[in-house]
Write an enzyme that holds these catalytic residues in place. Sequence first.
Site, short mmCIF file in Angstrom:
data_model
loop_
_atom_site.label_atom_id
_atom_site.label_comp_id
_atom_site.label_asym_id
_atom_site.label_seq_id
_atom_site.Cartn_x
_atom_site.Cartn_y
_atom_site.Cartn_z
N GLY A 51 1.04 0.04 -6.71
CA GLY A 51 -0.03 -0.43 -7.58
C GLY A 51 -0.81 0.74 -8.16
O GLY A 51 -1.10 0.79 -9.36
N HIS A 52 -1.16 1.70 -7.31
CA HIS A 52 -1.83 2.91 -7.81
C HIS A 52 -0.92 3.68 -8.76
O HIS A 52 -1.38 4.21 -9.79
CB HIS A 52 -2.21 3.83 -6.64
CG HIS A 52 -3.19 3.23 -5.68
ND1 HIS A 52 -2.83 2.85 -4.41
CD2 HIS A 52 -4.51 2.97 -5.80
CE1 HIS A 52 -3.90 2.37 -3.78
NE2 HIS A 52 -4.92 2.43 -4.60
N GLY A 163 -7.32 -1.76 -11.59
CA GLY A 163 -6.41 -2.89 -11.49
C GLY A 163 -7.12 -4.23 -11.59
O GLY A 163 -8.24 -4.39 -11.10
N MET A 200 -0.24 -6.07 -4.23
CA MET A 200 -0.21 -4.82 -3.49
C MET A 200 -1.62 -4.37 -3.13
O MET A 200 -2.54 -4.44 -3.93
CB MET A 200 0.49 -3.73 -4.32
CG MET A 200 1.97 -3.93 -4.43
SD MET A 200 2.80 -2.49 -5.13
CE MET A 200 4.50 -3.05 -5.00
N SER A 202 -3.64 -1.52 -0.08
CA SER A 202 -3.53 -0.61 1.05
C SER A 202 -3.68 -1.36 2.37
O SER A 202 -3.13 -0.95 3.40
CB SER A 202 -4.58 0.50 0.96
OG SER A 202 -4.40 1.25 -0.23
N ARG A 203 -4.40 -2.47 2.35
CA ARG A 203 -4.61 -3.25 3.57
C ARG A 203 -3.38 -4.06 3.98
O ARG A 203 -3.35 -4.61 5.08
CB ARG A 203 -5.83 -4.16 3.41
CG ARG A 203 -7.15 -3.40 3.41
CD ARG A 203 -8.34 -4.35 3.41
NE ARG A 203 -9.58 -3.64 3.66
CZ ARG A 203 -10.33 -3.07 2.72
NH1 ARG A 203 -9.94 -3.13 1.46
NH2 ARG A 203 -11.45 -2.44 3.03
#
Length: 312
Positions: A51-52, A163, A200, A202-203
């Site tokens: 996503g990043h 995002g 998406m 990070s968690r």
Amino acid sequence: MTDTSTSYAAASENRPGPVVARTREELRAARGALPGSDVAVVMTMGALHDGHATLIHEARKRAQHVVVTIFLNPLQFGPKEDLSRYPRTFDDDMVICAREGVDLVFHPTPDVVYLDGDPGVRISAGPLGDVLEGQSRPGHFDGMLTVVSKLMHLTRGTSFYYGQKDAQQLLLIRRMVRDLDFGVEVVSVPTVRESDGLAMSSRNTYLTESDRETAVSLSRALAAGAAAATEGPSAVRRAARAVLVAEPLALVDYLVLVHPDTLQDVPEWYRGEALLAVAARVGTTRLIDNQPLVLGPGGGPLDVFPPRPLDS
């Protein structure tokens, strides 16, 4: 995402790796060495994923230079939240930044960003920061806007990429930029999803295998709601709620259909752009997701909302 950055990754093989700045002085020198004035910035808290990478890729397509900030901002974590266990993967993050052709990475510690410790003056998110995520996480958006404003000034970017998944954050950043005359462009990028539809984040690394199966119900609920958009608000809410009711292990915090600029529930007669948003706890992890859509005849899902007066 399979690999939206492949075309640029090939073109960037001959580029040197990103410059890493950890202090204000290093950032000032590295930023000043970038020729021209067209600089896009992607702000992250690290633990980068595809996503990043998509944000960086979009920034690279449009801008002369790309700066990525990697800063785990303590101001936006509450006392019972997961700051201590938030994933820290700087070496892997740099691999993604190098692959995507990032020019400069700013990776400061809190004492660099907040010179005098906990800042006495902060940006207030106002009423828009008290609903939805703000109701569940008091003070979160004040901390987010405070660091975003500081990083906008420190990086001296001309455009900033965010995002759609964090829709309330995106709205508040746009309002801050407009209301306080920052004079920069805020660009929204569609939510990037796993192959099973999960947004998406990070968690997502916190989710067990069974949690993942439960978590997919959030995106399925949004898809069901969007499919009913032509029938109006009640049909959207009913279709999305039915999916979540069938998944009792997803502990829903909220499921709302709101106006994208006010975050107020839309009435049954409303036709036009709306945001279907959900938050739920799956296992020990709190997840959010949303779907922009158009209500009424000819309506349906959107990737992102089209440019609007909130945009710089």
